[in-house]
Design an enzyme around this catalytic site. Structure first.
Site, short mmCIF file in Angstrom:
data_model
loop_
_atom_site.label_atom_id
_atom_site.label_comp_id
_atom_site.label_asym_id
_atom_site.label_seq_id
_atom_site.Cartn_x
_atom_site.Cartn_y
_atom_site.Cartn_z
N GLY A 77 116.94 102.66 43.51
CA GLY A 77 117.84 104.73 44.32
C GLY A 77 118.40 104.08 45.19
N ARG A 141 117.31 102.46 36.92
CA ARG A 141 116.53 100.98 37.21
C ARG A 141 115.77 100.46 35.88
NH1 ARG A 141 114.16 102.53 41.92
NH2 ARG A 141 114.17 104.03 42.89
N ASP A 172 113.50 94.40 44.00
CA ASP A 172 112.97 94.06 42.32
C ASP A 172 113.44 93.81 41.90
OD1 ASP A 172 110.58 94.34 42.22
OD2 ASP A 172 110.62 96.06 41.51
N LYS A 198 120.14 95.77 49.47
CA LYS A 198 119.86 97.18 50.22
C LYS A 198 118.44 97.89 49.51
CE LYS A 198 119.00 99.94 46.56
NZ LYS A 198 118.50 100.49 45.44
N THR A 199 118.27 99.14 49.81
CA THR A 199 117.57 99.91 49.46
C THR A 199 116.96 101.32 51.83
OG1 THR A 199 115.13 99.98 49.49
CG2 THR A 199 114.97 98.25 50.32
N ASP A 201 114.62 101.46 51.78
CA ASP A 201 112.51 101.45 52.76
C ASP A 201 112.68 100.63 54.07
OD1 ASP A 201 112.64 102.87 50.51
OD2 ASP A 201 111.54 101.45 49.83
P1 FBP Z 1 114.68 101.36 46.12
O1 FBP Z 1 113.80 100.49 46.53
O2 FBP Z 1 115.33 101.27 44.36
O3 FBP Z 1 115.84 101.67 47.08
O4 FBP Z 1 114.02 102.81 45.66
C1 FBP Z 1 113.83 103.76 46.97
C2 FBP Z 1 113.10 104.73 46.69
O5 FBP Z 1 113.98 105.51 47.71
C3 FBP Z 1 111.23 104.85 47.72
O6 FBP Z 1 111.66 104.97 48.83
C4 FBP Z 1 111.35 105.85 46.25
O7 FBP Z 1 109.70 105.59 46.46
C5 FBP Z 1 111.81 105.55 45.63
O8 FBP Z 1 112.95 105.24 45.27
C6 FBP Z 1 111.77 106.94 44.11
O9 FBP Z 1 112.21 106.05 43.05
P2 FBP Z 1 113.37 107.75 42.08
O10 FBP Z 1 114.55 107.75 42.69
O11 FBP Z 1 113.13 106.70 41.01
O12 FBP Z 1 112.38 108.76 42.20
#
Ligand code: FBP
Length: 546
Positions: A77, A141, A172, A198-199, A201
């Protein structure tokens, strides 16, 4: 690319670097490290990258550096600041030797496997300095996990004469970076692999990583919006706003926003799990706050709901565990059946207790839990409308209470989801500086021959000058967990610590916030102005490092 006035001014911002990274650098190594758990298993799985020391960069003397090429991947993400990691990396790698080349693999790890790439020249990256988004090279991803993928990657790395690969990703993606580092080391391919945390979250943190980049900017963006909603709610005084907050499993984003905005209610998934609360108990708690405020004449309020809540309600968590195994082992048998047949198949294969929970869920939610997973096996919680599920249940309960004379107010709800709108915001000063420093650290890890390391920058509540940069062996953060029905080595995810200061600070005030209207309106991110406003870190970081 046509640019806004802000973008033009922001392009001139020079990210601040820690003193240790401002000139020539030498490396200081600590003592050997161990994994956080399952030491023997992790050591066996990572014989070449286990036990390496922590490293820190300190001022050194400049030495001629050998020529090298570097590849970079944005994974998962979007998070504000990713472009600055690449800018820091490119600037530092070019500084090591002007003939070094940097290649960006396009649209995530898939670009490495499918050989889609572009050269990242200083002119090209110049357009992206201090901007949000991952559009410089795109993200994806695709999970790097098979030997075929590693070998396909190696083909293009050899072709481009790349000696080091930087993977910018979450827990991951960094786990996979470590598996790749180990594989290339085992094969003696001469390719180093370095990760960057990175994230948005905020769940990739531990004793060595103070924060994952993007959390600062994303939460500041959400806080502006929550503050605006709170003020609207306090002006019209007729709606309860249910706001689902992105953040996957952990509730760090919801908690940070609660600390900054003081909404009436914020649910913390980790607490729900620890107290073994049922969905009905959560609904009852919210309804009680609604009734209490109504008794004071306040038929309005704001509720923050972490998107991962559903996975943490113990009964639903147990159901998800069994569904994960069912999906891994028998997914192919029911994936293509029609909705009704699928439901019947699943119900007939679940244990009695889990089948009973499955039956109580609204159809859309049940379907989400039983089928869709991202490539890493995560439930796609962003797609589940938990905020609506809760407000519908609160409304039904209040109707019953109304008939019993227990609720005399008025309840009308509005729903929001704050997620994607924060992931590509223009990075705050903190994220712009932090990310640029991470990119430079990654380059220094490469120059010092390291592999299987994650770039880190610490002491981030001090002035930027005093930040400490270095690297941490990825194996140090690993343990063994069950994923997709199999036991796997993974980086341990950081959930909200119920004994930590951020949570305790929230608990000490939440009763008052529920009853009173104690809203705080943080306003938009500021890039210029008083340092108390434009250089402030998150409350979470401040409280964790007090
Ligand atoms: P990462 O863990 O890859 O940084 O993703 C964060 C995130 O924004 C989460 O908070 C959310 O649940 C998910 O990505 C949403 O995924 P997508 O962008 O595939 O809809």
């Amino acid at each position: 690319m046509e640019k806004s006035a802000l973008q033009k001014e922001r392009a001139a911002y020079r990210p601040k670097l820690p003193k240790a990274l401002q000139g020539a650098v030498k490396i200081e190594e600590g003592t050997p490290t161990q994994s956080v758990d399952n030491k023997d298993e992790i050591k066996k799985l990572f014989p070449h990258t286990y036990g390496m020391p922590l490293v820190e960069f300190v001022k050194g003397e400049s030495h001629p550096s050998k020529r090298l090429n570097v590849g970079v991947i944005l994974s998962g993400g979007q998070a504000p600041g990713g472009h600055n990691v690449i800018c820091g990396l490119v600037d530092a790698v070019k500084q090591l030797h002007p003939d070094n080349h940097i290649y960006g693999f396009l649209m995530g790890p898939g670009g490495l496997v499918d050989h889609n790439y572009m050269e990242l020249t200083p002119d090209f990256i110049g357009e992206y300095r201090n901007t949000g988004g991952f559009d410089m090279i795109g993200s994806g991803r695709t999970k790097l996990e098979t030997v075929e993928q590693f070998e396909k990657g190696y083909e293009i790395l050899r072709q481009l004469d790349i000696q080091a690969l930087v993977i910018i990703g979450g827990d991951d993606s960094n786990t996979n970076a470590c598996v790749l580092a180990e594989y290339y080391a085992e094969k003696n391919y001469g390719v180093q692999v370095i990760g960057c945390p990175k994230t948005i979250d905020g769940d990739l943190k531990n004793d060595q990583i103070e924060a994952s980049f993007g959390f600062d900017t994303a939460t500041k963006t959400y806080c502006e919006l929550i503050g605006n909603i709170e003020r609207d709610s306090n002006s019209a005084r007729k709606y309860w706003h249910f706001i689902k907050m992105m953040g996957r499993s952990a509730s760090h984003i919801a908690l940070e926003c609660a600390l900054q905005c003081q909404p009436n209610i914020c649910i913390i998934s980790e607490e729900v799990e620890a107290k073994d609360l049922t969905l009905n108990e959560i609904v009852e708690q919210i309804a009680e706050a609604v009734a209490m405020r109504a008794a004071d004449g306040n038929n309005f309020g704001v509720v923050l709901v972490p998107e991962g809540l559903i996975e943490f309600i113990p009964a639903i968590g147990r159901l998800i565990q069994e569904l994960n195994d069912l999906l891994a082992q028998h997914g192919a048998e029911y994936r293509h059946l029609d909705d009704e047949a699928q439901r019947a198949y699943i119900l007939s294969h679940l244990s009695k207790a889990n089948a009973a929970t499955f039956e109580t869920l609204p159809e859309g939610v049940a379907r989400q839990l039983s089928l869709d997973r991202d490539p890493h096996g995560n439930v796609q919680v962003s797609l589940i409308e938990t905020e609506r599920l809760l407000s519908d249940m609160v409304e039904a309960l209040l109707d019953t209470w109304k008939k019993e004379g227990r609720f005399t107010g008025h309840f009308a709800s509005i729903h929001h989801f704050l997620g994607y709108e924060g992931r590509c915001a223009c990075p705050s000063n903190f994220d712009a500086d932090y990310c640029y420093s991470l990119g430079v650290s990654a380059a220094q890890l490469i120059a010092n021959g390291k592999t299987g390391y994650m770039a880190v920058v610490k002491n981030t509540t001090a002035d930027t000058d005093e930040w400490k940069a270095g690297g941490v062996p990825i194996t140090m953060m690993m343990n063994i967990e069950r994923r997709n029905g199999e036991m796997k080595p993974v980086i341990r995810k950081a959930l909200v610590d119920l004994n930590g200061k951020p949570f305790k600070t929230f608990v000490a005030q939440r009763k008052r916030w529920a009853r009173e209207t104690a809203y705080i309106y943080p306003g938009p991110i500021q890039y210029w102005g008083p340092s108390s406003v434009c250089d402030s870190t998150t409350k979470t970081l401040q409280l964790e490092h007090e």
